[in-house]
Design a protein around this motif. Structure first.
Motif, PDB file in Angstrom:
ATOM      1  N   GLU A 189       7.585 -16.955   1.183  1.00 32.28           N
ATOM      2  CA  GLU A 189       6.500 -17.260   2.115  1.00 32.28           C
ATOM      3  C   GLU A 189       6.092 -15.986   2.852  1.00 32.28           C
ATOM      4  N   VAL A 190       4.809 -15.655   2.789  1.00 30.78           N
ATOM      5  CA  VAL A 190       4.296 -14.495   3.515  1.00 30.78           C
ATOM      6  C   VAL A 190       3.917 -14.960   4.920  1.00 30.78           C
ATOM      7  N   ILE A 191       4.665 -14.500   5.903  1.00 30.63           N
ATOM      8  CA  ILE A 191       4.440 -14.917   7.294  1.00 30.63           C
ATOM      9  C   ILE A 191       3.294 -14.125   7.919  1.00 30.63           C
ATOM     10  N   ASN A 192       3.353 -12.823   7.782  1.00 27.39           N
ATOM     11  CA  ASN A 192       2.304 -11.938   8.297  1.00 27.39           C
ATOM     12  C   ASN A 192       1.987 -10.918   7.214  1.00 27.39           C
ATOM     13  N   ASN A 193       0.718 -10.730   6.941  1.00 26.94           N
ATOM     14  CA  ASN A 193       0.315  -9.825   5.871  1.00 26.94           C
ATOM     15  C   ASN A 193      -0.522  -8.676   6.428  1.00 26.94           C
ATOM     16  N   LYS A 225       1.843  -4.648  10.280  1.00 28.94           N
ATOM     17  CA  LYS A 225       3.155  -5.098   9.810  1.00 28.94           C
ATOM     18  C   LYS A 225       3.051  -6.308   8.886  1.00 28.94           C
ATOM     19  N   THR A 226       3.925  -6.306   7.872  1.00 27.80           N
ATOM     20  CA  THR A 226       4.022  -7.421   6.931  1.00 27.80           C
ATOM     21  C   THR A 226       5.415  -8.025   7.018  1.00 27.80           C
ATOM     22  N   ILE A 227       5.476  -9.342   7.096  1.00 29.52           N
ATOM     23  CA  ILE A 227       6.761 -10.049   7.161  1.00 29.52           C
ATOM     24  C   ILE A 227       6.770 -11.149   6.105  1.00 29.52           C
ATOM     25  N   VAL A 228       7.842 -11.202   5.324  1.00 29.30           N
ATOM     26  CA  VAL A 228       8.002 -12.268   4.338  1.00 29.30           C
ATOM     27  C   VAL A 228       9.315 -12.999   4.584  1.00 29.30           C
ATOM     28  N   LYS A 229       9.306 -14.270   4.244  1.00 28.45           N
ATOM     29  CA  LYS A 229      10.491 -15.114   4.399  1.00 28.45           C
ATOM     30  C   LYS A 229      10.893 -15.635   3.024  1.00 28.45           C
ATOM     31  N   LEU A 230      12.153 -15.433   2.663  1.00 30.46           N
ATOM     32  CA  LEU A 230      12.666 -15.896   1.375  1.00 30.46           C
ATOM     33  C   LEU A 230      13.820 -16.859   1.623  1.00 30.46           C
ATOM     34  N   THR A 231      13.786 -17.998   0.938  1.00 32.27           N
ATOM     35  CA  THR A 231      14.799 -19.035   1.151  1.00 32.27           C
ATOM     36  C   THR A 231      15.326 -19.539  -0.189  1.00 32.27           C
ATOM     37  N   ARG A 232      16.634 -19.752  -0.249  1.00 36.51           N
ATOM     38  CA  ARG A 232      17.236 -20.348  -1.441  1.00 36.51           C
ATOM     39  C   ARG A 232      18.428 -21.198  -1.033  1.00 36.51           C
ATOM     40  N   GLN A 233      18.834 -22.075  -1.921  1.00 33.56           N
ATOM     41  CA  GLN A 233      20.027 -22.882  -1.687  1.00 33.56           C
ATOM     42  C   GLN A 233      21.205 -22.238  -2.405  1.00 33.56           C
ATOM     43  N   VAL A 234      22.279 -22.042  -1.658  1.00 28.98           N
ATOM     44  CA  VAL A 234      23.475 -21.392  -2.199  1.00 28.98           C
ATOM     45  C   VAL A 234      24.612 -22.402  -2.260  1.00 28.98           C
ATOM     46  N   LYS A 235      25.233 -22.483  -3.419  1.00 28.91           N
ATOM     47  CA  LYS A 235      26.331 -23.431  -3.604  1.00 28.91           C
ATOM     48  C   LYS A 235      27.570 -22.968  -2.848  1.00 28.91           C
ATOM     49  N   GLN A 236      28.184 -23.887  -2.115  1.00 21.29           N
ATOM     50  CA  GLN A 236      29.366 -23.601  -1.320  1.00 21.29           C
ATOM     51  C   GLN A 236      30.639 -23.988  -2.091  1.00 21.29           C
ATOM     52  N   PRO A 237      31.810 -23.508  -1.643  1.00 25.30           N
ATOM     53  CA  PRO A 237      33.076 -23.834  -2.329  1.00 25.30           C
ATOM     54  C   PRO A 237      33.347 -25.333  -2.454  1.00 25.30           C
ATOM     55  N   ASN A 238      32.814 -26.130  -1.516  1.00 21.34           N
ATOM     56  CA  ASN A 238      33.045 -27.583  -1.568  1.00 21.34           C
ATOM     57  C   ASN A 238      31.960 -28.309  -2.369  1.00 21.34           C
ATOM     58  N   ASN A 239      31.197 -27.521  -3.173  1.00 20.32           N
ATOM     59  CA  ASN A 239      30.152 -28.059  -4.054  1.00 20.32           C
ATOM     60  C   ASN A 239      28.927 -28.602  -3.318  1.00 20.32           C
ATOM     61  N   THR A 240      28.806 -28.298  -2.046  1.00 23.91           N
ATOM     62  CA  THR A 240      27.580 -28.633  -1.320  1.00 23.91           C
ATOM     63  C   THR A 240      26.673 -27.399  -1.333  1.00 23.91           C
ATOM     64  N   TYR A 241      25.431 -27.584  -0.905  1.00 25.63           N
ATOM     65  CA  TYR A 241      24.480 -26.477  -0.898  1.00 25.63           C
ATOM     66  C   TYR A 241      24.017 -26.184   0.525  1.00 25.63           C
ATOM     67  N   LYS A 242      23.850 -24.913   0.796  1.00 30.69           N
ATOM     68  CA  LYS A 242      23.416 -24.483   2.121  1.00 30.69           C
ATOM     69  C   LYS A 242      22.237 -23.527   1.977  1.00 30.69           C
ATOM     70  N   ASP A 243      21.237 -23.695   2.838  1.00 29.30           N
ATOM     71  CA  ASP A 243      20.068 -22.819   2.790  1.00 29.30           C
ATOM     72  C   ASP A 243      20.430 -21.409   3.246  1.00 29.30           C
ATOM     73  N   MET A 244      19.961 -20.435   2.482  1.00 31.47           N
ATOM     74  CA  MET A 244      20.102 -19.028   2.849  1.00 31.47           C
ATOM     75  C   MET A 244      18.699 -18.480   3.059  1.00 31.47           C
ATOM     76  N   THR A 245      18.482 -17.832   4.184  1.00 28.07           N
ATOM     77  CA  THR A 245      17.155 -17.310   4.507  1.00 28.07           C
ATOM     78  C   THR A 245      17.224 -15.819   4.806  1.00 28.07           C
ATOM     79  N   VAL A 246      16.276 -15.088   4.254  1.00 27.77           N
ATOM     80  CA  VAL A 246      16.157 -13.654   4.519  1.00 27.77           C
ATOM     81  C   VAL A 246      14.746 -13.385   5.029  1.00 27.77           C
ATOM     82  N   ILE A 247      14.658 -12.694   6.156  1.00 30.52           N
ATOM     83  CA  ILE A 247      13.374 -12.252   6.694  1.00 30.52           C
ATOM     84  C   ILE A 247      13.268 -10.753   6.427  1.00 30.52           C
ATOM     85  N   SER A 248      12.256 -10.367   5.683  1.00 30.98           N
ATOM     86  CA  SER A 248      12.088  -8.961   5.314  1.00 30.98           C
ATOM     87  C   SER A 248      10.730  -8.468   5.794  1.00 30.98           C
TER      88      SER A 248
END
Length: 268
Positions: free
Chosen positions: A88-92, A142-165
């Motif tokens: 997602e491009v937050i600011n371009n 300034k340009t800001i982008v947001k990247l999100t993915r689901q990462v598998k946890q040791p207990n087989n559940t998924y948790k959102d991981m977000t990076v703001i670049s």
């Protein structure tokens, strides 16, 4: 039957080194790749296979810059999105201004040298805080982008991981990039490419495997390249002799012949 066998041999040939070199020479002559040497075509195809790309996509989007592999921003985005990463491009390339501290009288608070006390840099469209006065002079883009993915946890559940670049014009200035033609002509495109590449490597290290966006390496090693409005980067290679690829193939054949002759001699 013979036709099918011939076709099968032709397809399997592209998986041998000699077959890839032959394919490289033919695709270069066709004009369907910006690459100029058969060896570069082979390298692009082999790297593409590691990344899960088809041959034609590879020879049009993968480059070797000073011995390091790189990819176009379109391939990087495609690999990330294919893996389920949401971009997602937050600011371009939006204008930024500075805020200063607001005094009790509603005017800028001054320091000992009678200069306004600068607090932070904000987007021009951003609403200032109660204790701030927003300046009018644009000091950055300034340009800001947001990247999100689901990462598998040791207990087989998924948790959102977000990076703001982010990447800005001032970042380009600090890196000495702002004087380069591509940055002067396409600053909005270049800052977006850089923000996406930085964020992509952070959130998708297992996908990109350290892969750089082509302009990153080209800028770092002063390699000439062009960029268009869509962000497509093309390396501008020096002129290559028409016989360069042929000479390379002949050299390989000569080495192979020498090896064969030495083996035959040893057997005799």
């Amino acid at each position: 039957m013979e036709g099918n066998q011939t076709e099968a041999v032709a397809i399997s040939k592209t998986y041998s080194f000699e077959g890839l070199l032959d394919f490289g020479n033919k695709i270069i002559k066709s004009g369907l790749t910006p690459l100029k040497k058969a060896e570069d075509v082979v390298a692009a195809i082999l790297l593409g296979r590691e990344l899960g790309l088809t041959e034609m996509v590879s020879v049009n989007n993968l480059y070797s810059v000073n011995g390091k592999a790189s990819a176009s921003i379109h391939v990087i985005n495609a690999l990330l999105q294919k893996a389920g990463i949401v971009i997602e491009v937050i600011n371009n390339y939006e204008p930024c201004v500075r805020t200063v501290m607001k005094g009790a009288d509603g005017k800028p608070e001054l320091d000992e040298q009678n200069n306004p006390i600068i607090l932070r840099e904000v987007f021009a469209s951003e609403v200032p805080l109660e204790h701030e006065i927003k300046g009018k002079k644009i000091v950055n883009y300034k340009t800001i982008v947001k990247l999100t993915r689901q990462v598998k946890q040791p207990n087989n559940t998924y948790k959102d991981m977000t990076v703001i670049s982010s990447f800005s014009y001032q970042d380009a200035v600090m890196a000495g990039l702002h004087t380069k033609d591509n940055w002067k002509n396409y600053p909005k495109v270049m800052t977006l490419n850089r923000a996406l590449a930085f964020g992509g490597r952070l959130i998708g290290a297992d996908i990109l495997l350290g892969l750089y966006e082509t302009s990153e390496l080209a800028d770092a090693h002063n390699v000439n390249y062009s960029v268009n409005n869509d962000g497509k980067v093309t390396i501008i290679n020096p002129v290559v002799s028409p016989n360069a690829n042929t000479e390379f193939i002949e050299e390989v054949d000569e080495v192979s012949s020498s090896v064969d002759n030495s083996q035959n001699t040893s057997k005799n």
